[in-house]
Scaffold this motif. Structure first.
Motif, PDB file in Angstrom:
ATOM      1  N   SER A 182       0.811  -1.216   0.000  1.00  0.00           N
ATOM      2  CA  SER A 182       0.000   0.000   0.000  1.00  0.00           C
ATOM      3  C   SER A 182       0.835   1.252   0.000  1.00  0.00           C
ATOM      4  CB  SER A 182      -0.946   0.016   1.212  1.00  0.00           C
ATOM      5  OG  SER A 182      -0.212  -0.031   2.395  1.00  0.00           O
ATOM      6  N   ILE A 212       3.187   1.643  -3.430  1.00  0.00           N
ATOM      7  CA  ILE A 212       2.322   1.939  -4.580  1.00  0.00           C
ATOM      8  C   ILE A 212       2.248   3.433  -4.814  1.00  0.00           C
ATOM      9  CG2 ILE A 212       0.125   2.144  -3.345  1.00  0.00           C
ATOM     10  CD1 ILE A 212       0.558   0.135  -6.498  1.00  0.00           C
ATOM     11  N   GLY A 263      -2.698   0.575  -9.480  1.00  0.00           N
ATOM     12  CA  GLY A 263      -3.284   0.206  -8.199  1.00  0.00           C
ATOM     13  C   GLY A 263      -3.723   1.355  -7.331  1.00  0.00           C
ATOM     14  N   GLN A 264      -3.687   2.580  -7.845  1.00  0.00           N
ATOM     15  CA  GLN A 264      -4.067   3.713  -6.999  1.00  0.00           C
ATOM     16  C   GLN A 264      -5.510   3.607  -6.523  1.00  0.00           C
ATOM     17  OE1 GLN A 264      -3.767   7.706  -8.700  1.00  0.00           O
ATOM     18  NE2 GLN A 264      -3.524   8.588  -6.662  1.00  0.00           N
ATOM     19  N   GLN A 311      -7.191   0.917  -5.968  1.00  0.00           N
ATOM     20  CA  GLN A 311      -7.312  -0.140  -4.976  1.00  0.00           C
ATOM     21  C   GLN A 311      -6.780   0.273  -3.614  1.00  0.00           C
ATOM     22  OE1 GLN A 311      -5.378  -3.770  -6.116  1.00  0.00           O
ATOM     23  NE2 GLN A 311      -5.842  -4.820  -4.194  1.00  0.00           N
ATOM     24  N   TYR A 312      -5.613   0.946  -3.605  1.00  0.00           N
ATOM     25  CA  TYR A 312      -4.960   1.244  -2.342  1.00  0.00           C
ATOM     26  C   TYR A 312      -5.163   2.680  -1.861  1.00  0.00           C
ATOM     27  CZ  TYR A 312      -2.656  -3.225  -3.008  1.00  0.00           C
ATOM     28  OH  TYR A 312      -2.405  -4.563  -3.184  1.00  0.00           O
TER      29      TYR A 312
END
Length: 473
Positions: free
Chosen positions: A21, A24, A261-262, A264-265
């Motif tokens: 996390s 990322i 992945g921004q 998502q996290y």
């Protein structure tokens, strides 16, 4: 029932999950392209030839509200922003822009630390001085600016609530910076449209969720465009394009992901439903959007199924190293973006050049904040763990050396370097990080492989440069 904790096991889990996390945050833009080429519509009678300055997230804090004492230090301990220095940094920004030949200034939200009314009034006074020098200044609120339950003053060991501002008060305080000049205003938000030079329409899009702050201990970080506001924005783009105008926008939250992945996290840093929104805005003819919020210099782009392209030009925070801002030239042939940084402020930097001072503050601050972030993660994983014990585990996890055969650097060392690289933009390759990542990618453990991919990508940015670039029309 007594809770039993396997410390070695939890260290491994916490280290792996948190780095996913956290690392990322320094990832490459998800939609980089090999060639830039937005098709700006220059068919209007008066060809555009103007210069725009852009800065974001000044987080101005009135010094009178207190910048010393244990309560203020406790606030800084869980943050990474140069809050005590914010008024001096904003003053330097205004001074720089007064000397520049930029005619238009866009400020994409988080004007204040936490929406203190006094901070708003002082910051607006700075902007009035900027407009008196001949600039046209336009603002939009961020998640910190309105109805903020964390508006405080600090004295000794006490943090005392102070008056914040409502949406109507915000509009009144900043009336001269967009609302008075607007050719159209949205009745459902603080969004508006201006045409500061003939042929160029700028849409200020209010993505902050300040109406949802009531009863919460802290302001809502996430953002979205409410349904009625979004309809209004689309109508404004259609009307502008029908008249042959070039359309750009600015708002606080990201319109596009800036690293894999921004959503998502760190989903609170891009607007809700960004995939569909960006697709529709691009196909309607919006060429670029200037954003902030994440405190990083990064440019991301998207090409729609119909072949239209839109750019999210994110600008870092004034109160986070390297205190950047952008100068944008728009002519009928091209748009040229140049990035600069504040290099001097009227504040005691202990003899250090400001850029060194800001770098060291961020580097130290990130290392101090990481154990606190680890603590929260541990407690989420196992609510039975007391906070004091969770902090001990977090400190040990942050001090772990993931590759002692290569370097004595700890997780917090590697992570802080990666995050700072992303804040600066134009991430440079790190042979050390690459070597560590390759070793992790060779692991049989799926989580370790994922971490290896993230670390390998952290310093890679295959898109066009984040700071200085030229876009041909």
């Amino acid at each position: 029932m007594k809770n039993t904790i396997n410390k070695n096991s939890i260290f491994k889990k916490i280290t792996s999950v948190f780095i996913v996390s956290a690392l990322i945050g320094s990832m490459l833009p998800v939609s980089g392209n090999a060639h830039w080429g937005p098709k700006f519509n220059m068919t209007c009678k008066d060809a555009i030839n103007t210069k725009i300055a852009v800065f974001s997230d000044p987080h101005y804090f009135a010094p009178e509200l207190g910048t010393t004492g244990s309560a203020f230090q406790a606030y800084l301990a869980q943050d990474r922003k140069l809050i005590a220095e914010s008024s001096a940094i904003s003053a330097s920004m205004v001074k720089e822009l007064k000397k520049s030949d930029a005619k238009i200034v866009l400020i994409s939200g988080d004007l204040t630390k936490d929406g203190e009314k006094l901070s708003h009034h002082q910051f607006s006074k700075l902007l009035k001085g900027l407009e008196k020098s001949g600039k046209k200044v336009f603002v939009i609120p961020g998640n910190h600016d309105i109805n903020n339950p964390e508006s405080n003053s600090y004295s000794g060991d006490k943090a005392t609530p102070v008056e914040n501002v409502s949406p109507e008060q915000f509009k009144k305080i900043y009336n001269s910076f967009g609302y008075a000049e607007a050719i159209s205003r949205d009745k459902n938000s603080l969004s508006y449209v201006v045409e500061p030079v003939s042929g160029l329409r700028i849409i200020a899009m209010d993505s902050a969720l300040y109406n949802e702050n009531e009863g919460k201990p802290s302001p809502v970080t996430a953002g979205r465009l409410n349904e009625d506001t979004y309809k209004w924005i689309k109508q404004q783009i259609k009307a502008a394009k029908a008249k042959g105008k070039t359309v750009i926008g600015f708002m606080h939250h990201g319109l596009l992901e800036h690293f894999n992945g921004q959503t998502q996290y760190f989903g609170e840093f891009v607007i809700n439903n960004w995939e569909k929104t960006s697709e529709e805005l691009a196909d309607l003819g919006m060429e670029a959007v200037f954003t902030g919020h994440y405190h990083a210099q990064d440019i991301s782009s998207k090409t729609t199924a119909a072949g239209n392209k839109i750019y999210d030009i994110e600008t870092g925070s004034l109160v986070s190293y390297p205190s950047p801002y952008r100068i944008v030239d728009i002519t009928k042939d091209k748009m040229t973006i140049q990035s600069k940084s504040i290099t001097d402020i009227n504040y005691d930097t202990k003899g250090a050049p400001y850029q060194d001072y800001a770098y060291n503050y961020l580097k130290t601050g990130l290392k101090d904040v990481l154990p606190l972030m680890f603590t929260t993660l541990i407690m989420k994983m196992n609510s039975a763990i007391p906070k004091e014990q969770a902090y001990i585990l977090a400190k040990q996890a942050a001090d772990t050396q993931p590759a002692p055969q290569l370097t004595p650097m700890t997780i917090k060392d590697l992570l802080s370097d990666a995050m700072i690289s992303h804040y600066k933009g134009d991430e440079e390759p790190s042979p050390l990080a690459s070597a560590i990542a390759q070793g992790m990618l060779a692991s049989q453990d799926p989580m370790t492989k994922s971490l290896g991919f993230l670390l390998s990508s952290a310093y890679s940015d295959p898109s066009e440069k984040d700071n200085n670039l030229e876009i041909k029309f």
